[in-house]
Design a protein around this motif. Structure first.
Motif, PDB file in Angstrom:
ATOM      1  N   ASP A 135      98.248 -16.841  31.159  1.00  0.00           N
ATOM      2  CA  ASP A 135      97.707 -17.416  32.382  1.00  0.00           C
ATOM      3  C   ASP A 135      96.233 -17.768  32.185  1.00  0.00           C
ATOM      4  N   ALA A 136      95.613 -18.307  33.206  1.00  0.00           N
ATOM      5  CA  ALA A 136      94.229 -18.766  33.115  1.00  0.00           C
ATOM      6  C   ALA A 136      93.314 -17.946  34.006  1.00  0.00           C
ATOM      7  N   VAL A 137      92.052 -17.870  33.610  1.00  0.00           N
ATOM      8  CA  VAL A 137      91.043 -17.168  34.397  1.00  0.00           C
ATOM      9  C   VAL A 137      89.800 -18.043  34.493  1.00  0.00           C
ATOM     10  N   VAL A 138      89.360 -18.315  35.703  1.00  0.00           N
ATOM     11  CA  VAL A 138      88.093 -19.008  35.924  1.00  0.00           C
ATOM     12  C   VAL A 138      87.368 -18.263  37.031  1.00  0.00           C
ATOM     13  N   THR A 139      86.240 -17.648  36.693  1.00  0.00           N
ATOM     14  CA  THR A 139      85.499 -16.908  37.692  1.00  0.00           C
ATOM     15  C   THR A 139      84.992 -17.857  38.771  1.00  0.00           C
ATOM     16  N   PRO A 140      85.021 -17.449  40.043  1.00  0.00           N
ATOM     17  CA  PRO A 140      84.569 -18.342  41.117  1.00  0.00           C
ATOM     18  C   PRO A 140      83.155 -18.877  40.919  1.00  0.00           C
ATOM     19  N   ALA A 141      82.306 -18.108  40.228  1.00  0.00           N
ATOM     20  CA  ALA A 141      80.932 -18.545  40.015  1.00  0.00           C
ATOM     21  C   ALA A 141      80.845 -19.806  39.166  1.00  0.00           C
ATOM     22  N   LEU A 142      81.905 -20.099  38.393  1.00  0.00           N
ATOM     23  CA  LEU A 142      81.898 -21.273  37.531  1.00  0.00           C
ATOM     24  C   LEU A 142      82.670 -22.448  38.125  1.00  0.00           C
ATOM     25  N   THR A 143      83.353 -22.226  39.229  1.00  0.00           N
ATOM     26  CA  THR A 143      84.168 -23.286  39.825  1.00  0.00           C
ATOM     27  C   THR A 143      83.327 -24.488  40.216  1.00  0.00           C
ATOM     28  N   ARG A 144      82.169 -24.251  40.834  1.00  0.00           N
ATOM     29  CA  ARG A 144      81.297 -25.340  41.254  1.00  0.00           C
ATOM     30  C   ARG A 144      80.840 -26.180  40.073  1.00  0.00           C
ATOM     31  N   ALA A 145      80.460 -25.497  38.982  1.00  0.00           N
ATOM     32  CA  ALA A 145      79.994 -26.220  37.796  1.00  0.00           C
ATOM     33  C   ALA A 145      81.104 -27.088  37.209  1.00  0.00           C
ATOM     34  N   LEU A 146      82.332 -26.569  37.194  1.00  0.00           N
ATOM     35  CA  LEU A 146      83.458 -27.332  36.664  1.00  0.00           C
ATOM     36  C   LEU A 146      83.744 -28.555  37.530  1.00  0.00           C
ATOM     37  N   ILE A 147      83.712 -28.373  38.844  1.00  0.00           N
ATOM     38  CA  ILE A 147      83.967 -29.495  39.750  1.00  0.00           C
ATOM     39  C   ILE A 147      82.885 -30.565  39.600  1.00  0.00           C
ATOM     40  N   ASP A 148      81.619 -30.140  39.505  1.00  0.00           N
ATOM     41  CA  ASP A 148      80.528 -31.095  39.335  1.00  0.00           C
ATOM     42  C   ASP A 148      80.668 -31.865  38.027  1.00  0.00           C
ATOM     43  N   ALA A 149      81.081 -31.162  36.962  1.00  0.00           N
ATOM     44  CA  ALA A 149      81.255 -31.824  35.670  1.00  0.00           C
ATOM     45  C   ALA A 149      82.373 -32.849  35.732  1.00  0.00           C
ATOM     46  N   VAL A 150      83.459 -32.505  36.415  1.00  0.00           N
ATOM     47  CA  VAL A 150      84.562 -33.450  36.579  1.00  0.00           C
ATOM     48  C   VAL A 150      84.101 -34.679  37.347  1.00  0.00           C
ATOM     49  N   ARG A 151      83.337 -34.474  38.405  1.00  0.00           N
ATOM     50  CA  ARG A 151      82.848 -35.592  39.205  1.00  0.00           C
ATOM     51  C   ARG A 151      81.974 -36.521  38.357  1.00  0.00           C
ATOM     52  N   GLU A 152      81.096 -35.940  37.545  1.00  0.00           N
ATOM     53  CA  GLU A 152      80.224 -36.744  36.697  1.00  0.00           C
ATOM     54  C   GLU A 152      81.027 -37.533  35.664  1.00  0.00           C
ATOM     55  N   GLN A 153      82.053 -36.902  35.087  1.00  0.00           N
ATOM     56  CA  GLN A 153      82.876 -37.585  34.097  1.00  0.00           C
ATOM     57  C   GLN A 153      83.618 -38.755  34.728  1.00  0.00           C
ATOM     58  N   ARG A 154      84.139 -38.561  35.927  1.00  0.00           N
ATOM     59  CA  ARG A 154      84.873 -39.637  36.597  1.00  0.00           C
ATOM     60  C   ARG A 154      83.936 -40.778  36.967  1.00  0.00           C
ATOM     61  N   ALA A 155      82.707 -40.450  37.406  1.00  0.00           N
ATOM     62  CA  ALA A 155      81.756 -41.487  37.788  1.00  0.00           C
ATOM     63  C   ALA A 155      81.315 -42.310  36.581  1.00  0.00           C
ATOM     64  N   ALA A 156      81.328 -41.700  35.404  1.00  0.00           N
ATOM     65  CA  ALA A 156      80.874 -42.388  34.192  1.00  0.00           C
ATOM     66  C   ALA A 156      81.931 -43.329  33.626  1.00  0.00           C
ATOM     67  N   ARG A 157      83.172 -43.179  34.055  1.00  0.00           N
ATOM     68  CA  ARG A 157      84.239 -44.014  33.514  1.00  0.00           C
ATOM     69  C   ARG A 157      84.187 -45.407  34.133  1.00  0.00           C
ATOM     70  N   THR A 158      84.500 -46.421  33.340  1.00  0.00           N
ATOM     71  CA  THR A 158      84.492 -47.788  33.844  1.00  0.00           C
ATOM     72  C   THR A 158      85.808 -48.149  34.525  1.00  0.00           C
ATOM     73  N   ARG A 159      86.834 -47.374  34.271  1.00  0.00           N
ATOM     74  CA  ARG A 159      88.116 -47.634  34.925  1.00  0.00           C
ATOM     75  C   ARG A 159      88.789 -46.305  35.220  1.00  0.00           C
ATOM     76  N   PRO A 160      89.680 -46.264  36.191  1.00  0.00           N
ATOM     77  CA  PRO A 160      90.325 -44.998  36.551  1.00  0.00           C
ATOM     78  C   PRO A 160      91.082 -44.396  35.376  1.00  0.00           C
ATOM     79  N   TYR A 161      91.006 -43.082  35.288  1.00  0.00           N
ATOM     80  CA  TYR A 161      91.719 -42.348  34.237  1.00  0.00           C
ATOM     81  C   TYR A 161      93.089 -41.963  34.769  1.00  0.00           C
ATOM     82  N   SER A 162      94.158 -42.381  34.109  1.00  0.00           N
ATOM     83  CA  SER A 162      95.491 -42.095  34.628  1.00  0.00           C
ATOM     84  C   SER A 162      96.459 -41.632  33.544  1.00  0.00           C
TER      85      SER A 162
END
Length: 232
Positions: A135-162
């Motif tokens: 199974d997986a473990v992600v401490t709640p303290a890191l959830t915000r950082a992961l979400i922010d990183a995902v948002r930045e990666q999606r914003a940097a893409r020129t086309r939707p990732y599917s």
């Protein structure tokens, strides 16, 4: 017994981790590595259940270590047939405070769990057991950082990732959204009015189709593709 390889370049920290985890009746420290290269060699030789990697082995060396130890080509554990040689360990990463962005890179490299280095002893021992079980473990303290990183990666893409998203059925998408929302299999079964065994089958199919090794990678996939939107 859960066998653990400790990877840390600081002798006092390795000693502390060995004493802490070694005191647990069901956890055995089978080796200690001081560098990424040594961790790769020892994980292949010792075949531990879990490689506990300190986030201070950061940068390209640390990410490459996670990738080489984790073996991204490995199928989800839930799909492995009985008797499969599980010589590729699960990877649990301890992230130093102030370096939360390292979690996203390690996640993409194939890590299975993340804790901050100041996690409580019982939290660390519990995380080792959970990751060893597949199974997986992600401490709640890191959830915000992961979400922010995902948002930045999606914003940097020129086309939707599917990639992989269009291979999922409608029901599988529903289950993936539920997984990304943090629901357990029992909660998904209840809310979608399906059997728990059916949920497990859907999750296994999702992991196979999107090329993920564990639920935590599936969660990131759901955010990266826009299937689930990060909260503001």
């Amino acid at each position: 017994m859960v066998s653990v390889l400790v990877v840390n370049d600081q002798s006092l920290q390795r000693l502390a981790l060995r004493m802490l985890l070694g005191a647990e009746p069901d956890i055995e420290i089978v080796g200690e590595a001081t560098s990424g290269a040594e961790a790769v060699r020892m994980s292949a030789a010792l075949r531990p259940d879990v490689v506990l990697l300190t986030g201070r082995l950061s940068g390209a060396d640390g990410i490459d270590t996670v990738r080489r130890v984790a073996g991204r080509e490995r199928p989800p554990r839930s799909l492995e047939p009985a008797g499969t040689d599980r010589s590729i360990p699960r990877v649990l990463v301890l992230i130093p405070a102030g370096h939360e962005e390292y979690a996203y890179a390690a996640l993409r490299a194939g890590a299975d769990g993340f804790l901050l280095e100041d996690a409580a002893p019982d939290e660390l021992a519990s995380a080792v057991r959970v990751v060893a079980a597949g199974d997986a473990v992600v401490t709640p303290a890191l959830t915000r950082a992961l979400i922010d990183a995902v948002r930045e990666q999606r914003a940097a893409r020129t086309r939707p990732y599917s990639s992989g998203l269009d291979t999922l059925t409608g029901r599988e998408r529903d289950v993936l959204v539920a997984v990304a929302s943090g629901w357990s299999n029992a909660e998904i079964a209840e809310r979608l009015s399906i059997a728990p065994t059916t949920v497990k089958t859907h999750v296994s199919n999702i992991l196979t189709k999107i090329g993920a090794r564990a639920r935590v990678q599936a969660v990131t996939f759901a955010y990266e593709t826009g299937l689930v939107r990060p909260a503001a």
